[in-house]
Design a protein around this motif. Structure first.
Motif, PDB file in Angstrom:
ATOM      1  N   HIS A 282     100.927 107.608  81.259  1.00 14.35           N
ATOM      2  CA  HIS A 282     102.331 107.794  80.887  1.00 14.35           C
ATOM      3  C   HIS A 282     103.264 107.513  82.056  1.00 14.35           C
ATOM      4  O   HIS A 282     104.334 106.905  81.885  1.00 14.35           O
TER       5      HIS A 282
ATOM      6  N   HIS B  80     102.162  99.581  77.024  1.00 12.56           N
ATOM      7  CA  HIS B  80     103.000  99.858  75.863  1.00 12.56           C
ATOM      8  C   HIS B  80     103.900 101.056  76.171  1.00 12.56           C
ATOM      9  O   HIS B  80     103.409 102.119  76.567  1.00 12.56           O
TER      10      HIS B  80
ATOM     11  N   GLY C  45      98.497 107.594  77.143  1.00 17.04           N
ATOM     12  CA  GLY C  45      99.608 108.526  77.197  1.00 17.04           C
ATOM     13  C   GLY C  45      99.499 109.506  78.352  1.00 17.04           C
ATOM     14  O   GLY C  45      99.375 109.118  79.507  1.00 17.04           O
TER      15      GLY C  45
ATOM     16  N   GLU D 232     105.396 103.292  74.463  1.00 14.55           N
ATOM     17  CA  GLU D 232     105.192 104.544  73.738  1.00 14.55           C
ATOM     18  C   GLU D 232     103.809 105.139  73.961  1.00 14.55           C
ATOM     19  O   GLU D 232     103.642 106.364  73.875  1.00 14.55           O
ATOM     20  N   LYS D 233     102.811 104.318  74.233  1.00 16.71           N
ATOM     21  CA  LYS D 233     101.468 104.843  74.453  1.00 16.71           C
ATOM     22  C   LYS D 233     100.707 103.947  75.423  1.00 16.71           C
ATOM     23  O   LYS D 233      99.810 103.197  75.027  1.00 16.71           O
TER      24      LYS D 233
END
Length: 199
Positions: A180, A139, A163, A141-142
């Motif tokens: 991340h 994902h 993340g 965003e995270k």
């Protein structure tokens, strides 16, 4: 009037995969049935490449990092899987596919593979005796990673990180990873293993 009984379809084997088109899709076999996945999207390939690169930089020389290796499960040519990445403690076969469990199998989840990666493959890989299994959620965003280890024939969750949290493991070799930097733009090679403050 007689009704012709339906003739069941022939059970497919890895030999049949030689005739599948070279169209970028992934062709696997589940108990002799074809399981086709679409070609991976760019974010998926980014994650797979970066993880393979990072693992390759930390793996001992006697281990083999395989990107998309074909594996025949339990010696059954009708059961064929292709993890996104795998770590083996032996040389690749000269021809055909691997027939032994890797030390680690990794799947990068796609929208259409959530059930397959989290349930179907999880059970298949455990039954085959793959000692460790990582599931990566890319994902944007995270992003996250979940690590499972095989205990008494069943995968147990060892831990998960998301993340910018630091993921650490000692199997199949010691490695650190910041999820991340599997997806983010920027100097990922410098930071994927953690910044000096987190190393």
């Amino acid at each position: 009037m007689s009704i012709r009984p339906e003739v069941p379809e022939r059970r497919l084997t890895v030999d049949d995969l030689e005739n599948t088109p070279d169209d970028g899709r992934r062709y696997e076999l589940v108990d002799g049935r074809l399981d086709v996945s679409p070609a991976p999207k760019p974010l998926h390939t980014r994650v797979s490449y970066r993880l393979g690169f990072h693992l390759g930089n930390h793996a001992p020389h006697d281990l083999e990092i395989g990107e998309g290796p074909g594996i025949i499960l339990d010696g059954d040519p009708g059961r064929h899987r292709i993890p996104d990445l795998a770590v083996f403690d032996q040389e690749p076969p000269e021809e055909g596919y691997y027939t032994v469990p890797p030390l680690l199998a990794v799947e990068v989840v796609s929208p259409e593979s959530v059930l397959r990666d989290n349930h179907t493959k999880r059970h298949e890989y455990a039954a085959f005796g793959i000692s460790a299994y990582w599931i990566i959620n890319p994902h944007p965003e995270k992003p996250g990673i979940v690590e499972f280890r095989l205990e008494d024939g069943v995968y147990q969750e060892i831990g998960q990180r998301q993340g910018e949290e630091l993921f650490e493991t000692d199997f199949p070799f010691p490695v650190k990873l910041v999820p991340h930097w599997l997806v983010a733009s920027g100097p990922w090679r410098e930071h994927i293993g953690g910044t000096p403050a987190t190393k």
